[in-house]
Design an enzyme around this catalytic site. Structure first.
Site, mmCIF file in Angstrom:
data_model
loop_
_atom_site.group_PDB
_atom_site.id
_atom_site.type_symbol
_atom_site.label_atom_id
_atom_site.label_comp_id
_atom_site.label_asym_id
_atom_site.label_seq_id
_atom_site.Cartn_x
_atom_site.Cartn_y
_atom_site.Cartn_z
ATOM 1 N N HIS A 66 -6.222 -7.276 -0.349
ATOM 2 C CA HIS A 66 -6.357 -5.847 -0.634
ATOM 3 C C HIS A 66 -5.627 -5.499 -1.931
ATOM 4 O O HIS A 66 -4.582 -6.069 -2.223
ATOM 5 C CB HIS A 66 -5.748 -5.016 0.504
ATOM 6 C CG HIS A 66 -6.339 -5.289 1.848
ATOM 7 N ND1 HIS A 66 -5.771 -6.189 2.740
ATOM 8 C CD2 HIS A 66 -7.455 -4.815 2.439
ATOM 9 C CE1 HIS A 66 -6.524 -6.228 3.844
ATOM 10 N NE2 HIS A 66 -7.545 -5.418 3.679
ATOM 11 N N ASP A 93 -2.673 -10.754 -2.258
ATOM 12 C CA ASP A 93 -3.238 -10.218 -1.003
ATOM 13 C C ASP A 93 -4.710 -9.850 -1.239
ATOM 14 O O ASP A 93 -5.107 -9.518 -2.352
ATOM 15 C CB ASP A 93 -2.440 -8.965 -0.618
ATOM 16 C CG ASP A 93 -2.759 -8.449 0.773
ATOM 17 O OD1 ASP A 93 -2.001 -8.748 1.706
ATOM 18 O OD2 ASP A 93 -3.780 -7.741 0.920
ATOM 19 N N HIS A 140 0.821 -1.228 0.000
ATOM 20 C CA HIS A 140 0.000 0.000 0.000
ATOM 21 C C HIS A 140 0.851 1.272 0.000
ATOM 22 O O HIS A 140 0.308 2.365 -0.172
ATOM 23 C CB HIS A 140 -0.930 0.040 1.219
ATOM 24 C CG HIS A 140 -1.962 -1.029 1.239
ATOM 25 N ND1 HIS A 140 -2.820 -1.247 0.184
ATOM 26 C CD2 HIS A 140 -2.286 -1.954 2.183
ATOM 27 C CE1 HIS A 140 -3.637 -2.259 0.481
ATOM 28 N NE2 HIS A 140 -3.319 -2.714 1.682
ATOM 29 N N ASP A 163 -4.316 -12.837 3.519
ATOM 30 C CA ASP A 163 -5.531 -12.389 4.204
ATOM 31 C C ASP A 163 -6.814 -12.650 3.420
ATOM 32 O O ASP A 163 -7.899 -12.266 3.871
ATOM 33 C CB ASP A 163 -5.419 -10.907 4.613
ATOM 34 C CG ASP A 163 -4.777 -10.041 3.554
ATOM 35 O OD1 ASP A 163 -4.546 -10.530 2.428
ATOM 36 O OD2 ASP A 163 -4.506 -8.864 3.839
HETATM 37 ZN ZN LIG Z 1 -3.948 -7.206 2.822
#
Ligand SMILES: [Zn+2]
Length: 294
Positions: free
Chosen positions: A150, A148, A111, A229
């Site tokens: 996200h 991931d 991120h 995740d």
């Molecule tokens: Zn994540």
């Protein structure tokens, strides 16, 4: 990151425990990560940003870089080693000392944008490593595989429209950080998945979108942003991947890496917060990376 924060030190011992329990830990070579240098970081982040992170690092207590992302007196060193781990892994792989590497690093990186820390991430570890491969070693085509849950918005921010890089990702959508679906650059192969999606939707995305793109791109080196995740047991999000999915996706990418990249793959830990599922899933991934699944 502070008490009760999901990005906690026990994540790394959960992976280590499962490496021991599975019996594969004894076959792995260990290295200590060096600190990334300002030169290495500034291939991805503006120097002013790198300086600002150094300046923000507290001598005591915690400071918040964003609502999710904090620094204590140890964080700067950890962040520099997380980025340095990817650089070292790249050097080891490209010097043919090892063929593949897994970097169990904290804080995660995907991120972190060019000039912004967010979502537990300070420096974009995989981006620093990929740029090191391109600029220090002259690698022409690098693939970044991000599974991931996200969207790796920081990695996309850094590499969109970069002809040296292809990024393939899946992520839950709509979900934090709410990016990746609006008009992605042509080198971004993003597959948003609805909450509740599981193995079937994931494997379809890999087979139908990632693998054809990778075949056409013919990467010389493959990186993973390895977040765990999306696992069904991880309540950070609402995808339903299984342990076996992480071994399977690694095998699929390995066939591409074997064909075009001399089998060279470097993986950096991103998310994964349900400790048991994180450890088990990481072992499935590492087992294939290390060629210990046969
Ligand atoms: Zn994540």
């Amino acid at each position: 990151m502070g008490a009760h924060h999901p990005e906690r030190p026990e994540r790394l011992s959960a992976i280590e425990d499962q490496l021991i329990a599975s019996g594969i830990g004894q076959y792995l070579k260990r290295y200590d990560a060096p600190l990334a240098t300002e030169e290495q970081l500034s291939r991805v982040h503006p120097r002013e940003y790198v300086h600002a992170i150094h300046d923000a690092a507290p001598r005591e207590g915690t400071v918040h870089l964003d609502p999710d992302t904090a620094m204590n007196r140890y964080t700067l060193q950890a962040a520099l080693r997380a980025a340095g781990a990817g650089v070292m892994a790249t050097d080891l792989v490209l010097k043919k000392e090892v063929k593949t590497a897994f970097c169990p690093v904290r804080p995660p990186g995907h991120h972190a944008c060019r000039a912004r820390a967010m979502g537990f991430c300070i420096f974009n570890n995989v981006a620093v490593a990929a740029r090191h491969a391109i600029q220090a070693h002259g690698v022409g085509r690098v693939a970044i595989i991000d599974f991931d849950v996200h969207h790796g918005n920081g990695t996309e921010d850094i590499f969109e429209n970069d002809e040296h890089v292809l990024m393939a990702s899946i992520f839950q959508h709509p979900f934090y950080p709410y990016s990746g679906t609006e008009d992605p650059a042509p080198n971004m192969y993003n597959v948003p998945l609805a909450a509740g999606s599981g193995s079937r939707q994931f494997r379809n995305a890999v087979t139908e979108v990632w693998l054809p793109a990778l075949e056409e791109f013919r990467p010389e080196l493959v990186f993973f942003s390895a977040g765990f995740d999306a696992h069904a047991e991880d309540d950070m999000a609402m995808l339903r991947f299984s342990d076996a999915d992480y071994g399977w996706v690694t095998e699929q990418v390995k066939t591409v890496a074997d064909r075009y990249s001399g089998g060279r793959m470097i993986s950096l830990l991103e998310g994964g917060y349900a400790l048991s599922a994180l450890g088990r899933s990481a072992v499935q991934h590492i087992r294939v990376l290390a060629g210990l699944n046969g």
